[in-house]
Write a protein that holds these residues in place. Structure first.
Motif, PDB file in Angstrom:
ATOM      1  N   GLY A  11       9.995   9.957  13.428  1.00  0.00           N
ATOM      2  CA  GLY A  11       9.006   8.990  13.857  1.00  0.00           C
ATOM      3  C   GLY A  11       8.865   7.837  12.870  1.00  0.00           C
ATOM      4  N   ALA A  12       7.943   6.899  13.215  1.00  0.00           N
ATOM      5  CA  ALA A  12       7.776   5.679  12.428  1.00  0.00           C
ATOM      6  C   ALA A  12       7.240   5.949  11.037  1.00  0.00           C
ATOM      7  CB  ALA A  12       6.850   4.706  13.170  1.00  0.00           C
ATOM      8  N   HIS A  13       6.502   7.039  10.846  1.00  0.00           N
ATOM      9  CA  HIS A  13       5.871   7.312   9.557  1.00  0.00           C
ATOM     10  C   HIS A  13       6.585   8.426   8.810  1.00  0.00           C
ATOM     11  CE1 HIS A  13       2.521   4.754  10.807  1.00  0.00           C
ATOM     12  NE2 HIS A  13       2.551   5.395  11.989  1.00  0.00           N
ATOM     13  N   ALA A  14       7.847   8.640   9.110  1.00  0.00           N
ATOM     14  CA  ALA A  14       8.568   9.739   8.490  1.00  0.00           C
ATOM     15  C   ALA A  14       8.714   9.526   6.983  1.00  0.00           C
ATOM     16  CB  ALA A  14       9.934   9.900   9.139  1.00  0.00           C
ATOM     17  N   THR A  15       8.833   8.257   6.546  1.00  0.00           N
ATOM     18  CA  THR A  15       9.034   8.015   5.110  1.00  0.00           C
ATOM     19  C   THR A  15       7.750   8.072   4.315  1.00  0.00           C
ATOM     20  OG1 THR A  15       8.833   5.628   5.489  1.00  0.00           O
ATOM     21  CG2 THR A  15      11.054   6.578   5.559  1.00  0.00           C
ATOM     22  N   SER A  16       6.584   8.086   4.985  1.00  0.00           N
ATOM     23  CA  SER A  16       5.317   8.103   4.268  1.00  0.00           C
ATOM     24  C   SER A  16       4.848   9.509   3.940  1.00  0.00           C
ATOM     25  CB  SER A  16       4.238   7.376   5.087  1.00  0.00           C
ATOM     26  OG  SER A  16       4.046   8.028   6.334  1.00  0.00           O
ATOM     27  N   VAL A  17       5.526  10.504   4.413  1.00  0.00           N
ATOM     28  CA  VAL A  17       5.155  11.899   4.154  1.00  0.00           C
ATOM     29  C   VAL A  17       6.374  12.593   3.577  1.00  0.00           C
ATOM     30  CG1 VAL A  17       4.350  14.077   5.140  1.00  0.00           C
ATOM     31  CG2 VAL A  17       3.465  11.892   6.020  1.00  0.00           C
ATOM     32  N   ARG A  18       6.123  13.353   2.523  1.00  0.00           N
ATOM     33  CA  ARG A  18       7.206  14.045   1.842  1.00  0.00           C
ATOM     34  C   ARG A  18       7.441  15.405   2.499  1.00  0.00           C
ATOM     35  NH1 ARG A  18       6.181  16.976  -2.615  1.00  0.00           N
ATOM     36  NH2 ARG A  18       4.212  15.858  -2.826  1.00  0.00           N
ATOM     37  N   LEU A  19       8.686  15.767   2.723  1.00  0.00           N
ATOM     38  CA  LEU A  19       9.071  17.046   3.327  1.00  0.00           C
ATOM     39  C   LEU A  19       9.526  17.982   2.212  1.00  0.00           C
ATOM     40  CD1 LEU A  19       9.581  18.783   5.860  1.00  0.00           C
ATOM     41  CD2 LEU A  19      11.898  17.811   5.910  1.00  0.00           C
ATOM     42  N   GLU A  27       0.841  -1.198   0.000  1.00  0.00           N
ATOM     43  CA  GLU A  27       0.000   0.000   0.000  1.00  0.00           C
ATOM     44  C   GLU A  27       0.870   1.240   0.000  1.00  0.00           C
ATOM     45  OE1 GLU A  27      -2.789   0.093   3.127  1.00  0.00           O
ATOM     46  OE2 GLU A  27      -3.938  -1.647   2.433  1.00  0.00           O
ATOM     47  N   LEU A  28       0.466   2.178  -0.782  1.00  0.00           N
ATOM     48  CA  LEU A  28       1.138   3.466  -0.830  1.00  0.00           C
ATOM     49  C   LEU A  28       0.123   4.532  -0.409  1.00  0.00           C
ATOM     50  CD1 LEU A  28       3.894   4.652  -1.617  1.00  0.00           C
ATOM     51  CD2 LEU A  28       2.933   5.132  -3.876  1.00  0.00           C
ATOM     52  N   PRO A  29       0.343   5.204   0.730  1.00  0.00           N
ATOM     53  CA  PRO A  29      -0.630   6.205   1.202  1.00  0.00           C
ATOM     54  C   PRO A  29      -0.736   7.376   0.221  1.00  0.00           C
ATOM     55  CG  PRO A  29       1.230   6.019   2.712  1.00  0.00           C
ATOM     56  CD  PRO A  29       1.492   5.101   1.584  1.00  0.00           C
ATOM     57  N   PRO A  30      -1.721   8.252   0.433  1.00  0.00           N
ATOM     58  CA  PRO A  30      -1.845   9.428  -0.438  1.00  0.00           C
ATOM     59  C   PRO A  30      -0.577  10.276  -0.391  1.00  0.00           C
ATOM     60  CG  PRO A  30      -3.830   9.136   0.849  1.00  0.00           C
ATOM     61  CD  PRO A  30      -2.831   8.155   1.401  1.00  0.00           C
ATOM     62  N   ASP A  31      -0.401  11.048  -1.428  1.00  0.00           N
ATOM     63  CA  ASP A  31       0.807  11.855  -1.587  1.00  0.00           C
ATOM     64  C   ASP A  31       0.728  13.073  -0.652  1.00  0.00           C
ATOM     65  OD1 ASP A  31       3.141  12.932  -2.397  1.00  0.00           O
ATOM     66  OD2 ASP A  31       2.382  13.682  -4.317  1.00  0.00           O
ATOM     67  N   ALA A  32       0.961  12.868   0.660  1.00  0.00           N
ATOM     68  CA  ALA A  32       0.934  13.948   1.665  1.00  0.00           C
ATOM     69  C   ALA A  32       2.330  14.569   1.782  1.00  0.00           C
ATOM     70  CB  ALA A  32       0.484  13.406   3.006  1.00  0.00           C
ATOM     71  N   SER A  33       2.390  15.891   2.021  1.00  0.00           N
ATOM     72  CA  SER A  33       3.673  16.588   2.161  1.00  0.00           C
ATOM     73  C   SER A  33       3.574  17.634   3.270  1.00  0.00           C
ATOM     74  CB  SER A  33       4.065  17.245   0.835  1.00  0.00           C
ATOM     75  OG  SER A  33       3.128  18.251   0.485  1.00  0.00           O
ATOM     76  N   ARG A  62      10.376  45.748  14.938  1.00  0.00           N
ATOM     77  CA  ARG A  62       9.951  44.536  14.249  1.00  0.00           C
ATOM     78  C   ARG A  62       9.953  43.376  15.231  1.00  0.00           C
ATOM     79  NH1 ARG A  62       9.749  43.048   8.982  1.00  0.00           N
ATOM     80  NH2 ARG A  62      10.725  45.008   8.348  1.00  0.00           N
ATOM     81  N   GLY A  63       8.930  42.522  15.147  1.00  0.00           N
ATOM     82  CA  GLY A  63       8.853  41.365  16.044  1.00  0.00           C
ATOM     83  C   GLY A  63       9.756  40.221  15.595  1.00  0.00           C
ATOM     84  N   ASN A  64       9.644  39.108  16.324  1.00  0.00           N
ATOM     85  CA  ASN A  64      10.435  37.919  16.012  1.00  0.00           C
ATOM     86  C   ASN A  64       9.874  37.224  14.761  1.00  0.00           C
ATOM     87  OD1 ASN A  64      12.040  38.367  18.278  1.00  0.00           O
ATOM     88  ND2 ASN A  64      10.674  37.157  19.579  1.00  0.00           N
ATOM     89  N   PRO A  65      10.740  36.563  13.951  1.00  0.00           N
ATOM     90  CA  PRO A  65      10.249  35.849  12.759  1.00  0.00           C
ATOM     91  C   PRO A  65       9.389  34.637  13.141  1.00  0.00           C
ATOM     92  CG  PRO A  65      12.575  35.419  13.087  1.00  0.00           C
ATOM     93  CD  PRO A  65      12.209  36.478  14.101  1.00  0.00           C
ATOM     94  N   LEU A  66       8.592  34.217  12.195  1.00  0.00           N
ATOM     95  CA  LEU A  66       7.690  33.083  12.402  1.00  0.00           C
ATOM     96  C   LEU A  66       8.147  31.882  11.553  1.00  0.00           C
ATOM     97  CD1 LEU A  66       4.234  34.922  12.144  1.00  0.00           C
ATOM     98  CD2 LEU A  66       5.497  34.363  14.228  1.00  0.00           C
ATOM     99  N   ILE A  67       7.871  30.706  12.078  1.00  0.00           N
ATOM    100  CA  ILE A  67       8.033  29.450  11.310  1.00  0.00           C
ATOM    101  C   ILE A  67       6.625  28.960  10.999  1.00  0.00           C
ATOM    102  CG2 ILE A  67       8.751  27.047  11.346  1.00  0.00           C
ATOM    103  CD1 ILE A  67      11.028  28.852  10.971  1.00  0.00           C
ATOM    104  N   ARG A  68       6.291  28.888   9.667  1.00  0.00           N
ATOM    105  CA  ARG A  68       4.951  28.412   9.276  1.00  0.00           C
ATOM    106  C   ARG A  68       5.099  27.004   8.680  1.00  0.00           C
ATOM    107  NH1 ARG A  68       2.129  32.351   5.460  1.00  0.00           N
ATOM    108  NH2 ARG A  68       1.901  33.501   7.416  1.00  0.00           N
ATOM    109  N   VAL A  69       4.378  26.042   9.285  1.00  0.00           N
ATOM    110  CA  VAL A  69       4.409  24.626   8.860  1.00  0.00           C
ATOM    111  C   VAL A  69       3.032  24.268   8.336  1.00  0.00           C
ATOM    112  CG1 VAL A  69       4.870  22.247   9.532  1.00  0.00           C
ATOM    113  CG2 VAL A  69       6.162  24.121  10.583  1.00  0.00           C
TER     114      VAL A  69
END
Length: 747
Positions: free
Chosen positions: A728-736, A614-620, A635-642
């Motif tokens: 984590g265990a599912h790190a390879t199933s989601v594209r970064l 099984e190949l899960p949906p193409d999540a990133s 100016r305020g501190n920068p943000l990290i948006r995920v």
């Protein structure tokens, strides 16, 4: 004379005619002709002549061909009698002149090659000699041989054929001598008959032998001796032994005295009630021991008796050896019977002279009938079990045209019970097993004769070579071993073929020592696919990886996507090894299956469990550094948006309400996102290579989809570089998805 005719000569004198290329060396005067009146002379030079002697004949005998053979024969004749050649030439030349229409003219003699000085004399001699017809010439030519062999009765018949007119002192003297000797032979024959009537067989034998010494061809004396000395019924051996072969009769006897020659005669009963006498052969004198000869001119269909007369100096010298009567009806040889299912076949070798062969059959019930047959075989079908007797008889036609049959050769053979053949064989796949079923091959339990029949066994086998045709009769000892395949259920015809099997399975009906071949079915058990995996490629396709099963030429790869769309593709081994396998699927989840394809169409395939992945949906997961917003004067501190991105069909995948139960979906536990800061402009190499500035749990990211986090004012000395990681265990199933490293430097 036979050799002379083969050489193409009218008379034997033409052997000395040089002709072109003959090489006799007689010179140019050869045209003068041959002299024969005062001896045989050939021309030599213009006027000379040479007598034909042994040296000249030997010189002509060098080489090969009928002329050389004739010269050698005449050389032997000249050695025995120097005047014989002249007498033969005069006899032949006179006969040719008497047969010629112009035989009284000297030119005819010169045309035959005779010298001109002797042509008139030879023509005159032909005019005064008696003119003989064909029968008289045959009698004249056989007279000397008959007289030398003491066949007085034959000599008398030949003299009676010759003309009585004319003066011939030799014939007149022969007639006088013949009359005297025949008188002595008749007197001895009368004395023998009187002694036989008186019961004195010994005296009768002596007088009969005396008659044969005087007249070797006296049939009455010969038949009387045969009657007196034929083997008795209680004499099982016989002094003259005779064995009949397909084309001859072989005779053997014991010669007790050395120096005795033998004349072997064959007596045959004719259809007219008379007895025919033929000489088989004259066996020359030996030193004693076993003598023998062979009669290759046997009169087929007749009753014969062989007689061996002992000879000394050409005359009968002792009691003849008499064989038993022999019917000349050769039997077939090599009679062989083979049994089959309700059938017995017979083969033999038929004697060449037989006009017909018949076969009589007697069954176990004692009934006898005639079987149709060919010249050298028969096939009796529909036979009941039991012992069967066959008699093969040869039929002949006698020289008189009458029919005669041989006693016959008998042989017996038992027709055994054979199993009923298997009529149909079917196979059905049940997962990795095959269920076999058949019709026929049943055991009747009783053969109809009150004897219970042992049960018929149906055996499933694989032949090492080509399978016998259905219905072929076999010996149980020749059968292959039953299939050694595992049985998942005892007592049921269900077998599990080993992986990699491709076999022709045959059903054979077996009954004791006999078996009958049945139909076949092709069975396959492919090797299962292992090591199946799939991964997405940058071009949007999915690459499939697997361990290709040994011995498999073709795989069937199928897939099912999240939206329900399916696909299937046949992949050959060479194609996969050369260019791999890619599937054109969307970003949604997909389930991939791979199974081996059968080698041949029509095979019954025990398929192994399909390989699945099984190949899960193409999540990133994407992240980027957002500049800090302005706050009043600073100016305020920068943000990290995920941000978590996934196909629309899997939105809300945490509940699974929009997906089918059997469709691939996002994992319920997404990997954890970690952001690390490191002083300088070099990116962190791993999640532990720097200071952790952000950690977002997978569940939180799955729920919120977008998370923004304000960085501390100074997590580490500036400038510093940020980098995100999935853990984590599912790190390879989601594209970064990472942004440009230059955008992650904080100054």
């Amino acid at each position: 004379m036979a050799t002379q005719r083969a050489a193409g000569l009218r008379h034997m004198g033409e052997l000395f005619d040089p002709g072109p290329g003959t090489g006799t060396g007689t010179g140019p005067g050869a045209a003068a002709g041959l002299r024969v009146l005062d001896g045989v002379f050939v021309p030599l030079g213009p006027r000379g002549r040479r007598r034909v002697d042994h040296a000249l004949l030997a010189d002509l005998g060098r080489g090969a061909g009928p002329r050389a053979t004739l010269a050698n024969d005449l050389a032997e004749l000249h050695r025995a009698d120097p005047q014989a050649l002249r007498r033969i030439l005069l006899y032949q030349l006179i006969g040719l002149l008497q047969d010629h229409p112009r035989g009284r003219h000297p030119d005819t003699a010169r045309a035959l090659g005779i010298h001109a000085d002797e042509s008139a004399g030879l023509t005159a001699a032909a005019g005064v000699r008696p003119v003989l017809d064909k029968a008289q010439r045959t009698a004249a030519e056989g007279l000397a041989d008959a007289w030398a062999e003491h066949r007085l009765r034959r000599v008398r018949k030949l003299l009676e054929r010759l003309p009585s007119t004319g003066r011939d002192p030799s014939l007149d003297a022969l007639r006088v001598t013949l009359t005297r000797r025949l008188g002595h032979a008749d007197a001895a024959l009368d004395s023998a008959r009187a002694a036989e009537q008186a019961g004195d067989t010994e005296a009768a034998t002596e007088e009969y032998l005396r008659t044969l010494r005087l007249a070797a061809d006296d049939r009455k004396a010969l038949f009387s001796l045969v009657r007196i000395h034929r083997p008795r019924h209680d004499d099982r051996t016989g002094r003259l032994r005779c064995a009949l072969r397909p084309e001859s009769a072989v005779l053997a006897w014991d010669a007790t005295e050395p120096g005795i020659a033998w004349r072997v005669l064959r007596l045959r009963r004719t259809g007219r009630g008379s007895t025919e006498v033929r000489e088989v052969r004259q066996v020359p004198a030996g030193t004693g021991g076993v003598c023998g000869t062979e009669d290759r001119a046997i009169p087929l269909g007749s009753m014969v008796r062989y007689v061996a007369l002992p000879l000394r100096e050409g005359r009968v010298d002792g009691v003849p050896l008499v064989a038993r009567e022999l019917p000349v009806t050769p039997e077939v040889s090599g009679l062989a019977l083979t049994d089959g299912r309700e059938r017995i076949d017979g083969t033999w070798r038929t004697p060449p002279g037989a006009t017909e062969v018949t076969v009589e059959h007697t069954g176990p019930d004692g009934r006898t009938g005639t079987l149709p047959c060919e010249r050298d075989r028969f096939a009796a079908t529909g036979l009941p079990p039991g012992r069967h007797r066959f008699r093969v008889v040869c039929h002949y036609r006698t020289p008189e045209g009458q029919a005669a049959a041989s006693p016959g050769v008998e042989a017996t053979r038992t027709a055994h019970r054979w199993p009923e053949p298997v009529r149909t064989l079917t196979a059905t796949a049940e997962g990795e097993a095959i269920r076999f079923a058949w019709t026929g091959g049943e055991s009747t339990g009783d053969a109809g004769d009150g004897v219970p029949e042992e049960g018929t066994d149906v055996r499933l086998v694989c032949w090492p070579g080509e399978a016998p045709a259905p219905g072929a009769e076999l010996a149980t000892a020749e059968l292959p071993r039953p299939l050694p395949w595992r049985r998942p259920h005892d007592g049921e015809p269900v077998l599990c073929p080993p992986p990699g099997t491709h076999a022709e399975v045959a059903a054979v009906a077996v009954l004791g020592e006999r078996a009958v071949a049945g139909p076949t079915v092709t069975v396959e058990a492919p090797v299962a696919v292992t090591g199946l995996s799939a991964r997405r490629q940058a071009d949007g396709q999915v690459q499939v990886l697997l361990d290709w099963p040994e011995g498999t030429g073709l795989l069937t790869v199928s897939w099912t996507e999240s939206g329900g769309r399916t696909g299937e593709q046949a992949v050959a081994a060479h194609q996969y090894r050369r260019q791999g396998l890619r599937l054109p699927v969307g970003r949604g989840g997909v389930r991939v299956r791979a199974v081996p394809a059968p080698r041949a169409s029509g095979s019954v395939v025990a398929l192994p469990s399909p390989a699945e992945t099984e190949l899960p949906p193409d999540a990133s997961v994407a992240y980027r550094l957002v500049p800090a917003p302005r706050r009043m004067l600073r100016r305020g501190n920068p943000l990290i948006r995920v941000t978590l991105s996934a196909p629309d069909s899997v939105a809300g995948s945490s509940t699974g309400s929009s997906l089918e139960e059997n469709q691939p979906r996002l994992p319920e536990q997404l990997p954890e996102f970690v952001c690390v800061a490191r002083s300088g402009t070099l990116r962190p190499r791993g999640p532990s290579d720097g200071t952790t500035v952000l950690r977002i749990a997978g569940a939180e990211l799955l729920e919120l989809r977008t998370v923004e986090h304000e960085l501390d004012s100074a997590p580490c000395p500036v400038p510093y570089t940020l980098r995100g990681f999935l853990l984590g265990a599912h790190a390879t199933s989601v594209r970064l998805e990472e942004p440009s490293p230059a955008t992650l430097v904080v100054r």
